[in-house]
Design a protein around this motif. Structure first.
Motif, PDB file in Angstrom:
ATOM      1  N   UNK A 135     -45.349 128.496  64.964  1.00  0.00           N
ATOM      2  CA  UNK A 135     -45.535 129.531  65.980  1.00  0.00           C
ATOM      3  C   UNK A 135     -44.215 129.880  66.655  1.00  0.00           C
ATOM      4  N   UNK A 136     -43.447 128.861  67.033  1.00  0.00           N
ATOM      5  CA  UNK A 136     -42.186 129.103  67.735  1.00  0.00           C
ATOM      6  C   UNK A 136     -41.187 129.859  66.864  1.00  0.00           C
ATOM      7  N   UNK A 137     -41.220 129.623  65.552  1.00  0.00           N
ATOM      8  CA  UNK A 137     -40.254 130.259  64.648  1.00  0.00           C
ATOM      9  C   UNK A 137     -40.774 131.568  64.070  1.00  0.00           C
ATOM     10  N   UNK A 138     -42.014 131.930  64.429  1.00  0.00           N
ATOM     11  CA  UNK A 138     -42.604 133.162  63.901  1.00  0.00           C
ATOM     12  C   UNK A 138     -42.025 134.367  64.624  1.00  0.00           C
ATOM     13  N   UNK A 139     -42.239 135.573  64.075  1.00  0.00           N
ATOM     14  CA  UNK A 139     -41.765 136.778  64.775  1.00  0.00           C
ATOM     15  C   UNK A 139     -42.397 136.956  66.152  1.00  0.00           C
ATOM     16  N   UNK A 140     -43.575 136.314  66.383  1.00  0.00           N
ATOM     17  CA  UNK A 140     -44.225 136.414  67.691  1.00  0.00           C
ATOM     18  C   UNK A 140     -43.307 135.885  68.789  1.00  0.00           C
ATOM     19  N   UNK A 141     -42.671 134.740  68.507  1.00  0.00           N
ATOM     20  CA  UNK A 141     -41.714 134.167  69.461  1.00  0.00           C
ATOM     21  C   UNK A 141     -40.283 134.561  69.109  1.00  0.00           C
ATOM     22  N   UNK A 142     -39.978 134.510  67.814  1.00  0.00           N
ATOM     23  CA  UNK A 142     -38.649 134.913  67.374  1.00  0.00           C
ATOM     24  C   UNK A 142     -37.538 133.958  67.725  1.00  0.00           C
ATOM     25  N   UNK A 143     -37.837 132.639  67.806  1.00  0.00           N
ATOM     26  CA  UNK A 143     -36.813 131.657  68.148  1.00  0.00           C
ATOM     27  C   UNK A 143     -36.091 131.191  66.881  1.00  0.00           C
ATOM     28  N   UNK A 144     -34.786 131.264  66.906  1.00  0.00           N
ATOM     29  CA  UNK A 144     -33.957 130.821  65.787  1.00  0.00           C
ATOM     30  C   UNK A 144     -33.235 129.549  66.202  1.00  0.00           C
ATOM     31  N   UNK A 145     -33.733 128.405  65.732  1.00  0.00           N
ATOM     32  CA  UNK A 145     -33.172 127.116  66.135  1.00  0.00           C
ATOM     33  C   UNK A 145     -31.781 126.875  65.548  1.00  0.00           C
ATOM     34  N   UNK A 146     -31.385 127.684  64.561  1.00  0.00           N
ATOM     35  CA  UNK A 146     -30.052 127.498  63.980  1.00  0.00           C
ATOM     36  C   UNK A 146     -28.953 127.891  64.970  1.00  0.00           C
ATOM     37  N   UNK A 147     -29.322 128.628  66.027  1.00  0.00           N
ATOM     38  CA  UNK A 147     -28.337 129.045  67.023  1.00  0.00           C
ATOM     39  C   UNK A 147     -28.152 128.003  68.123  1.00  0.00           C
ATOM     40  N   UNK A 148     -28.833 126.861  68.017  1.00  0.00           N
ATOM     41  CA  UNK A 148     -28.744 125.839  69.055  1.00  0.00           C
ATOM     42  C   UNK A 148     -27.509 124.950  68.901  1.00  0.00           C
ATOM     43  N   UNK A 149     -26.758 125.144  67.837  1.00  0.00           N
ATOM     44  CA  UNK A 149     -25.561 124.339  67.647  1.00  0.00           C
ATOM     45  C   UNK A 149     -25.788 123.110  66.773  1.00  0.00           C
ATOM     46  N   UNK A 150     -27.022 122.892  66.297  1.00  0.00           N
ATOM     47  CA  UNK A 150     -27.314 121.773  65.398  1.00  0.00           C
ATOM     48  C   UNK A 150     -28.062 122.330  64.197  1.00  0.00           C
ATOM     49  N   UNK A 151     -28.087 121.588  63.076  1.00  0.00           N
ATOM     50  CA  UNK A 151     -28.813 122.077  61.896  1.00  0.00           C
ATOM     51  C   UNK A 151     -30.266 122.406  62.228  1.00  0.00           C
ATOM     52  N   UNK A 152     -30.767 123.482  61.615  1.00  0.00           N
ATOM     53  CA  UNK A 152     -32.125 123.933  61.900  1.00  0.00           C
ATOM     54  C   UNK A 152     -33.164 122.871  61.544  1.00  0.00           C
ATOM     55  N   UNK A 153     -32.947 122.162  60.420  1.00  0.00           N
ATOM     56  CA  UNK A 153     -33.905 121.135  60.004  1.00  0.00           C
ATOM     57  C   UNK A 153     -33.976 120.013  61.025  1.00  0.00           C
ATOM     58  N   UNK A 154     -32.814 119.608  61.566  1.00  0.00           N
ATOM     59  CA  UNK A 154     -32.793 118.547  62.574  1.00  0.00           C
ATOM     60  C   UNK A 154     -33.524 118.984  63.837  1.00  0.00           C
ATOM     61  N   UNK A 155     -33.332 120.245  64.247  1.00  0.00           N
ATOM     62  CA  UNK A 155     -34.036 120.747  65.435  1.00  0.00           C
ATOM     63  C   UNK A 155     -35.550 120.785  65.196  1.00  0.00           C
ATOM     64  N   UNK A 156     -35.945 121.143  63.947  1.00  0.00           N
ATOM     65  CA  UNK A 156     -37.378 121.139  63.618  1.00  0.00           C
ATOM     66  C   UNK A 156     -37.964 119.739  63.770  1.00  0.00           C
ATOM     67  N   UNK A 157     -37.246 118.750  63.279  1.00  0.00           N
ATOM     68  CA  UNK A 157     -37.711 117.363  63.382  1.00  0.00           C
ATOM     69  C   UNK A 157     -37.802 116.939  64.841  1.00  0.00           C
TER      70      UNK A 157
END
Length: 427
Positions: A135-157
């Motif tokens: 849900x958080x990564x869907x277009x409804x929210x549009x959050x891109x965790x890759x912009x947090x400064x850490x790998x996207x997979x690590x942020x997902x975990x």
């Protein structure tokens, strides 16, 4: 009432239970504002407001999480995974003989079932956390965790792990309240979730939407409904019981007349909570498919509107019968009466007495359940045409849960007060 509260605070044991309950609820509310590591608080709050504008499902999810979902906090999953696990285990006891036998073994069997409930809660929490990540990564929210400064997979975990741990902490907090506090921890946490959003909903209804008249009318209707709920909740059917005379030594014992009280609403607030949890599932499943229109439409229809009203009535009536059968066994009651030398006038002891009690229980459960279901649905129907946020967030179900939990908590305090030779709350 105030004197009873003062008496409760004078008892060290009861004062400690109240302190533990208040402290845990305060800790729970703190966790509802503690964001998941790495997730931008303000950006997620703005994204939720845009996403929830046309989604009744998201509003329901956020309500039962105490607003934690809108903040993407550590406690975003809320108490619902634990409640769902309890529903599944209780329904499985009726269809799996080994689980049913385990439930009848007493304290040791209940400990085993509690352990199974915890394991299932972990599984459901993991599934829900992954769904929220979608849900958080869907277009409804549009959050891109890759912009947090850490790998996207690590942020997902990190997000999934934090949400699962948060759900397990909530489960533990609820059990601590049940064991060491003043009431049912699960119900009190739901009560805290609903009450936490009430001030903000009233302010939004008056200030942001300008619906002063609708807000006043809503409060007036709620105030009128509360005494009716209390009346039904405390209503009971009294079955007369006569004890036969018998000689014990040189004394004549028995010959007394008393009654067997059967509450109109034996199951209490549990059917409403269970019905809400079942109706909450489509919204939970819908977060797996944020881009599928018909799934979102189905979740919104089940969360609000006429489909939600019909299903609410059906599930409340069903769980009223189901939970009453779980907590009240006519066969055991009839056997206990027979062993104590008691009988119902005009009814033979044994199976006839059990059938009579069961028939009475069925007859009073149905109107009680229908009445409570109507109270849960009618306010939502009456005010659904106003498009008022206060009504959308706090329908009849929320009112019933708040009043029912408050009454259960007061009853628990009252029984403990009477154990210490004090008058109760309802002298």
């Amino acid at each position: 009432m105030l004197k009873a509260i003062q008496n409760a605070l004078r008892i060290p044991e009861l004062r400690g239970k109240i302190a533990i309950t208040v402290a845990i609820l305060a800790l729970y509310r703190f966790g509802a504002y503690l964001p998941v590591p790495g997730v931008p608080f303000s950006a997620m709050l703005a994204a939720y407001k845009n996403a929830a504008a046309g989604s009744g499902a998201l509003t329901v999810l956020n309500l039962f999480s105490g607003g934690a979902l809108s903040r993407v906090s550590v406690f975003s999953l809320g108490i619902m995974p634990y409640i769902t696990a309890q529903i599944i285990l209780q329904m499985m006891q009726a269809v799996i003989p080994s689980l049913g036998a385990l439930a009848r073994e007493g304290e040791s069997g209940q400990r085993k079932i509690t352990q199974y409930t915890r394991y299932l809660t972990v599984v459901l929490s993991l599934i829900s956390a992954i769904a929220y990540l979608f849900l958080f990564k869907s277009p409804t929210y549009g959050m891109d965790f890759s912009q947090m400064g850490i790998p996207s997979l690590l942020e997902d975990v990190i997000v999934v792990f934090t949400l699962v741990i948060g759900a397990l902490i909530i489960m533990w907090l609820g059990e601590v309240i049940t064991q060491r506090g003043i009431g049912n921890g699960m119900s009190l946490i739901i009560f805290a979730n609903i009450m936490a959003g009430l001030p903000a909903a009233i302010i939004q209804s008056v200030v942001a939407e300008g619906n002063i008249l609708v807000t006043i009318l809503t409060v007036a209707v709620v105030a009128a409904i509360i005494p009716v709920i209390v009346y039904i909740e405390r209503g009971q059917r009294r079955i007369p019981v006569q004890y036969a005379k018998r000689v014990v030594g040189r004394r004549m014992m028995g010959g007394q007349s008393t009654y067997l009280p059967i509450k109109v609403n034996t199951a209490g607030v549990v059917p409403i909570i269970f019905a809400s949890a079942i109706l909450y599932l489509p919204a939970q499943i819908a977060v797996f498919f944020p881009g599928v229109g018909w799934v979102q439409a189905f979740a919104n229809a089940v969360s609000t509107g006429w489909i939600n009203w019909i299903l609410s009535i059906v599930f409340i009536v069903f769980f009223a019968y189901f939970y009453t059968a779980m907590v009240f066994n006519p066969d055991e009651t009839a056997d206990q009466l027979r062993k104590a030398g008691g009988f119902i006038p005009g009814v033979r002891p044994g199976k006839a007495t059990a059938d009579y009690i069961k028939s009475t229980l069925d007859h009073i459960t149905l109107p009680g359940a229908i009445f409570m279901a109507a109270l849960a649905v009618v306010p939502s129907i009456v005010f659904s045409f106003t498009n008022n946020s206060l009504i959308q967030s706090f329908g009849g179900t929320s009112i019933l849960i708040m009043v029912g939990v408050a009454m259960d908590t007061i009853a628990s305090l009252e029984s403990q007060l009477k154990m210490h030779n004090y008058d109760g709350f309802f002298k």
